[in-house]
Write a protein that holds these residues in place. Sequence first.
Motif: not given
Length: 202
Positions: A53-55, A125-138
């Motif tokens: 969640v923090i990420s 996790y933070t930079p990867i989540f930032r550069t990924s699509t919402p679907g990929d993050v899920v």
Amino acid sequence: MLATIGSAIGLFAATNIDDIVVLTVLFLASSRGKPRPWQIVAGQYLGFITLVVISVIAALGLTIVPDEWVGFLGLIPLAIGIWTLVRGLRRNGDGDDDDDKITAVGLWGVAGITIANGADNISLYTPIFRTSTPGDVVIMIVVFLILVAVWCAAGRLIGTHKAVTETLERVEHWLVPVVFIGLGLFILIESGVIVRLFEVLA
């Protein structure tokens, strides 16, 4: 999708390999009474979900905890380790041969240790989540949550294996506090907290 799953598996393994040691020690202690297995699993999930969640929030550009404060979470495993060590020494001093238990570690204690040991999770996790699509993050988060169960199962298998427990039972009273004290000191030093404290005092 397969590429995302593969990346998530690699990322989880890279950021949580040290958790296997912590989980093994916790389940080793669990075989003697406390903490309960469900507290270890639930605490691990609670702590890991907090890190995710923090990420996610950080990936959206918000900051919950300033970076210079994160390292102070190392005080959690350090305090638990010292408490367990002192308690064990007192038991030995009283001639009590009963198995020592990590009474300071329950659901919230395990969660706290997981969060304290998760600075690398957040930083990756933070930079990867930032550069990924919402679907990929899920997809990545779902893979992470499945792997938490795998990690807990591995820790339980190792920590309760007869050969392991028989080998470690002689040093268990020292192993548990040493692992937590070492983890706490590592977090405090690696995060730069101790250096900043010296700079302030100087």
